[in-house]
Design a protein around this motif. Structure first.
Motif, mmCIF file in Angstrom:
data_model
loop_
_atom_site.group_PDB
_atom_site.id
_atom_site.type_symbol
_atom_site.label_atom_id
_atom_site.label_comp_id
_atom_site.label_asym_id
_atom_site.label_seq_id
_atom_site.Cartn_x
_atom_site.Cartn_y
_atom_site.Cartn_z
ATOM 1 N N ILE A 24 0.883 -1.172 0.000
ATOM 2 C CA ILE A 24 0.000 0.000 0.000
ATOM 3 C C ILE A 24 0.919 1.220 0.000
ATOM 4 C CG2 ILE A 24 -1.870 1.220 1.159
ATOM 5 C CD1 ILE A 24 -2.643 -1.516 0.027
ATOM 6 N N ALA A 25 1.167 1.755 -1.188
ATOM 7 C CA ALA A 25 2.150 2.832 -1.330
ATOM 8 C C ALA A 25 1.647 4.166 -0.792
ATOM 9 C CB ALA A 25 2.560 2.978 -2.799
ATOM 10 N N PHE A 26 0.328 4.346 -0.720
ATOM 11 C CA PHE A 26 -0.246 5.600 -0.227
ATOM 12 C C PHE A 26 -1.196 5.298 0.928
ATOM 13 C CE2 PHE A 26 0.643 6.081 -4.755
ATOM 14 C CZ PHE A 26 1.474 7.183 -4.748
ATOM 15 N N PRO A 27 -0.661 4.929 2.088
ATOM 16 C CA PRO A 27 -1.530 4.550 3.215
ATOM 17 C C PRO A 27 -2.404 5.697 3.716
ATOM 18 C CG PRO A 27 0.771 4.720 3.909
ATOM 19 C CD PRO A 27 0.770 4.811 2.430
ATOM 20 N N ASP A 28 -1.968 6.954 3.501
ATOM 21 C CA ASP A 28 -2.772 8.080 3.971
ATOM 22 C C ASP A 28 -4.016 8.303 3.111
ATOM 23 O OD1 ASP A 28 -0.944 8.692 1.936
ATOM 24 O OD2 ASP A 28 -1.117 10.836 2.315
ATOM 25 N N LEU A 29 -4.015 7.783 1.874
ATOM 26 C CA LEU A 29 -5.168 7.912 0.995
ATOM 27 C C LEU A 29 -5.953 6.619 0.864
ATOM 28 C CD1 LEU A 29 -3.520 9.966 -1.922
ATOM 29 C CD2 LEU A 29 -4.834 10.839 0.016
ATOM 30 N N PHE A 30 -5.384 5.537 1.345
ATOM 31 C CA PHE A 30 -6.006 4.230 1.160
ATOM 32 C C PHE A 30 -7.230 4.087 2.059
ATOM 33 C CE2 PHE A 30 -6.388 -0.313 2.114
ATOM 34 C CZ PHE A 30 -6.399 -0.848 0.833
ATOM 35 N N THR A 31 -8.301 3.531 1.486
ATOM 36 C CA THR A 31 -9.528 3.303 2.253
ATOM 37 C C THR A 31 -9.836 1.822 2.372
ATOM 38 O OG1 THR A 31 -10.808 3.579 0.205
ATOM 39 C CG2 THR A 31 -10.541 5.522 1.618
ATOM 40 N N ASN A 32 -9.978 1.151 1.229
ATOM 41 C CA ASN A 32 -10.333 -0.253 1.216
ATOM 42 C C ASN A 32 -9.800 -0.880 -0.060
ATOM 43 O OD1 ASN A 32 -12.285 -2.636 0.515
ATOM 44 N ND2 ASN A 32 -12.637 -2.245 2.688
ATOM 45 N N ILE A 33 -9.394 -2.132 0.023
ATOM 46 C CA ILE A 33 -8.808 -2.806 -1.127
ATOM 47 C C ILE A 33 -9.827 -2.987 -2.251
ATOM 48 C CG2 ILE A 33 -9.323 -5.169 -0.409
ATOM 49 C CD1 ILE A 33 -5.969 -3.962 -1.858
ATOM 50 N N GLU A 34 -11.122 -2.859 -1.941
ATOM 51 C CA GLU A 34 -12.175 -3.024 -2.939
ATOM 52 C C GLU A 34 -12.829 -1.693 -3.319
ATOM 53 O OE1 GLU A 34 -12.874 -5.778 -4.395
ATOM 54 O OE2 GLU A 34 -11.723 -7.188 -3.170
ATOM 55 N N ASP A 35 -12.232 -0.570 -2.912
ATOM 56 C CA ASP A 35 -12.846 0.744 -3.123
ATOM 57 C C ASP A 35 -12.648 1.186 -4.574
ATOM 58 O OD1 ASP A 35 -13.953 3.199 -2.966
ATOM 59 O OD2 ASP A 35 -12.600 4.006 -1.451
ATOM 60 N N LEU A 36 -13.702 1.116 -5.365
ATOM 61 C CA LEU A 36 -13.624 1.513 -6.769
ATOM 62 C C LEU A 36 -13.629 3.026 -6.951
ATOM 63 C CD1 LEU A 36 -15.956 -1.082 -8.526
ATOM 64 C CD2 LEU A 36 -13.529 -0.727 -8.966
ATOM 65 N N SER A 37 -14.089 3.754 -5.953
ATOM 66 C CA SER A 37 -14.106 5.213 -6.081
ATOM 67 C C SER A 37 -12.699 5.798 -6.073
ATOM 68 C CB SER A 37 -14.935 5.828 -4.951
ATOM 69 O OG SER A 37 -14.330 5.586 -3.688
ATOM 70 N N LEU A 38 -11.744 5.073 -5.519
ATOM 71 C CA LEU A 38 -10.344 5.504 -5.508
ATOM 72 C C LEU A 38 -9.480 4.457 -6.207
ATOM 73 C CD1 LEU A 38 -10.010 6.895 -1.856
ATOM 74 C CD2 LEU A 38 -10.254 8.208 -3.967
ATOM 75 N N ARG A 39 -9.929 4.032 -7.364
ATOM 76 C CA ARG A 39 -9.187 2.965 -8.046
ATOM 77 C C ARG A 39 -7.862 3.452 -8.618
ATOM 78 N NH1 ARG A 39 -12.848 1.956 -13.501
ATOM 79 N NH2 ARG A 39 -13.226 4.146 -14.022
ATOM 80 N N HIS A 40 -7.654 4.768 -8.675
ATOM 81 C CA HIS A 40 -6.366 5.280 -9.135
ATOM 82 C C HIS A 40 -5.327 5.329 -8.016
ATOM 83 C CE1 HIS A 40 -8.628 8.676 -7.519
ATOM 84 N NE2 HIS A 40 -7.498 9.343 -7.367
ATOM 85 N N ILE A 41 -5.721 4.959 -6.800
ATOM 86 C CA ILE A 41 -4.784 4.885 -5.674
ATOM 87 C C ILE A 41 -4.394 3.424 -5.469
ATOM 88 C CG2 ILE A 41 -4.433 5.378 -3.222
ATOM 89 C CD1 ILE A 41 -4.793 7.871 -4.941
ATOM 90 N N ASP A 42 -3.095 3.116 -5.566
ATOM 91 C CA ASP A 42 -2.589 1.747 -5.423
ATOM 92 C C ASP A 42 -3.322 0.792 -6.363
ATOM 93 O OD1 ASP A 42 -0.568 2.022 -3.328
ATOM 94 O OD2 ASP A 42 -2.241 2.555 -2.032
#
Length: 558
Positions: free
Chosen positions: A138-156
């Motif tokens: 998880i390269a951006f732990p401060d932005l990470f929410t959930n491994i299945e979060d499609l709303s932030l699919r451009h993060i990790d």
């Protein structure tokens, strides 16, 4: 005698129940060796059925990847039995499967039985819920929410899309994960060790990664790559700069021959006006320079201050204003279109290097490494001219870099999938037009890594390739990787005029100020010199008159 196979090594072990043979099997099964792989065919010979139970030893791990057969010779009879053996895990009981019939008489019968039996791995797809130690970045732990979060699919994105493949792998093979989270993929350090995920593999703390990483030569000594999954593209994204930023749009509305014709028209009109002034029977309140000012003002749609009485001069003025009206209308219409048009000035990395665009880079470790490792002279020139001089300030998060790209003359090196997502979320339809991307270097394929001598490597490889063949990988790619936004709204819309577009007009205005200031100073100097000369002449004249008067008085006295 069995025929030789170019893709397998055959190992025959006679009387495997002896102490020496069992030690050899323990040595071959050790984690640092693991000689029980799909490219080695083991044939163990015995004439005692109870000897097979000796393989239940926990130190003799016959993994699902192995090809181990026990040939059980029946004493006093002319046939033998072939048994396939393996273990799900070292602490699991030995699994036995009869290969072919119970009465095999020669090598031909044995080959037929093996051919009919097929690949042993096909029968070993139930790992009975054993747990593997896995790693996930998880390269951006401060932005990470959930491994299945499609709303932030451009993060990790790499972790998320490949995690879906490993979850499908776990469901198919009935296994579990003990996941260890890290924030770095792992890169080679000067002391020879690795950090991040690769460091854990180097210390044998993980069995395999719950994701895929770049296949690099320095990592091959630490891990084995099971199967490649996706290609990650990273490129420099930018909006083509407007024509006003790279060219003089005030010279572009007309072709060269039109400009020449306009110049000839101005010269011809000035000459006709001069002839009219010289030979006209009427007196005019203007001179030759006024003719030049009139023609220039007419081209700029300005009025004229002089009042001309004769009809010939008025015809010249009328025809000049009408002709320049059409020219001015065509010029203005073209200027409006050019202000809203992007240029095609940047097509290669060399063009980008020479352009006025600033460059930013996504703050990922591999960008720093691959820019430094690149041997391409064009990429190196770009790096040393626009990236290296700015130091760490040039590395920024995608949201910041894409915002600067949207609002100014800025190019941003980013994972294209992440860039596409931000463009879809934040760019207006006209802003999506004129987008361009250039790849300064080609990233290698990403693949799922395992520790060295991993005994389930071939089993995992087949399952991952099966996912590619049946379309599971393609489904996850379409789900997690945003597609490039299309330009559907055209280049229309309101365009704000800035300093860049007005720089030539401001340059002409500044030149006029300097010229007028120079003329004013020159006039002052000329006036001062003229007055000084007149004063000197007057003083000399007064002195001469004074001397003459003194001479008259002297003669009168005498």
């Amino acid at each position: 005698q069995l025929p030789a196979l170019t893709y397998k090594s055959g190992i025959l072990l006679l009387e495997f129940a002896s102490a020496c043979s069992l030690n050899a099997l323990r040595w071959a099964a050790a984690a640092e060796h693991n000689y029980f792989t799909t490219n080695r065919f083991w044939l163990l010979f015995t004439d005692e059925p109870t000897h097979i139970s000796l393989l239940d030893d926990e130190d003799i791990f016959l993994p699902p990847d192995g090809e181990v057969r026990v040939m059980l010779w029946q004493p006093g009879m002319q046939f033998f039995t072939l048994v396939d053996v393996y273990k799900v895990a070292a602490d699991k009981p030995l699994r036995r499967t009869l290969v072919g019939g119970r009465e095999l008489r020669d090598a031909e019968d044995m080959l037929q039985a093996l051919g009919k039996f097929g690949s042993a791995i096909s029968y070993r797809q139930n790992l009975e819920g054993i747990t593997f130690k896995t790693g996930l970045v998880i390269a951006f732990p401060d932005l990470f929410t959930n491994i299945e979060d499609l709303s932030l699919r451009h993060i990790d994105t790499i972790s998320k899309v490949n995690n879906r493949l490993t979850l499908e792998l776990a469901n198919k093979l009935n296994l579990r994960f003990n996941t260890h989270q890290v924030d770095n993929y792992g890169w080679h350090k000067p002391n020879g060790s690795f950090d991040g995920l690769m460091g854990r593999f180097q210390r044998y703390e993980l069995d395999f990664a719950q994701m895929a990483i770049f296949m690099r030569l320095d990592r091959i000594a630490i891990v084995d790559f099971v199967a490649e999954t996706y290609r990650i593209r990273a490129g420099i994204m930018f909006r083509q700069p407007p024509l006003s930023a790279v060219a003089n749009i005030f010279a572009m509305p007309f072709a060269s021959d039109v400009w020449i014709a306009i110049l000839l028209l101005m010269i011809f009109t000035i000459c006709i006006f001069i002839v009219e002034l010289v030979y006209s029977p009427h007196l005019h309140e203007m001179d030759i320079l006024d003719c030049v000012v009139f023609v220039w003002g007419a081209m700029c749609q300005q009025g004229f201050y002089a009042n001309l009485l004769n009809r010939s001069a008025r015809v010249i003025i009328f025809t000049t204003f009408v002709s320049t009206l059409f020219l001015y209308t065509s010029f203005s219409a073209n200027i409006v279109a050019l202000l809203q048009s992007p240029s095609e000035a940047i097509q290669t990395l060399s063009d980008l290097t020479q352009s006025p665009l600033e460059v930013g880079v996504q703050d990922t470790q591999y960008n720093k490494i691959y820019f430094n490792e690149s041997t391409d002279p064009v990429t190196n020139h770009l790096y040393h001219k626009k990236i290296a001089p700015k130091g760490e300030n040039i590395f920024m998060r995608p949201a910041i870099g894409m915002k600067k790209m949207r609002t100014g003359l800025f190019a941003y090196q980013v994972e294209l999938q992440a860039g596409y997502q931000i463009i879809s979320n934040t760019f207006s339809e006209p802003e999506k037009c004129g987008l361009k991307e250039l790849e300064p270097f080609q990233l290698p394929m990403i693949a799922v890594p395992t520790r060295k001598n991993f005994p389930y490597k071939e089993l995992f490889r087949r399952q991952l390739r099966w996912q590619r063949e049946v379309g599971l990988m393609n489904r996850e790619e379409l789900k997690w990787f945003p597609q490039k936004p299309k330009c559907e709204g055209g280049m229309g819309g309101f365009v704000s005029i800035g300093i860049t577009e007005c720089r030539y007009a401001l340059g002409i205005f500044g030149f006029g100020l300097l010229l007028s200031a120079f003329s004013f100073i020159l006039e002052l100097i000329v006036n001062y010199v003229w007055n000084l000369a007149k004063k000197i002449h007057r003083i000399k004249k007064q002195r001469k008159e004074s001397n003459t008067a003194d001479g008259y008085r002297g003669n009168f006295v005498h």
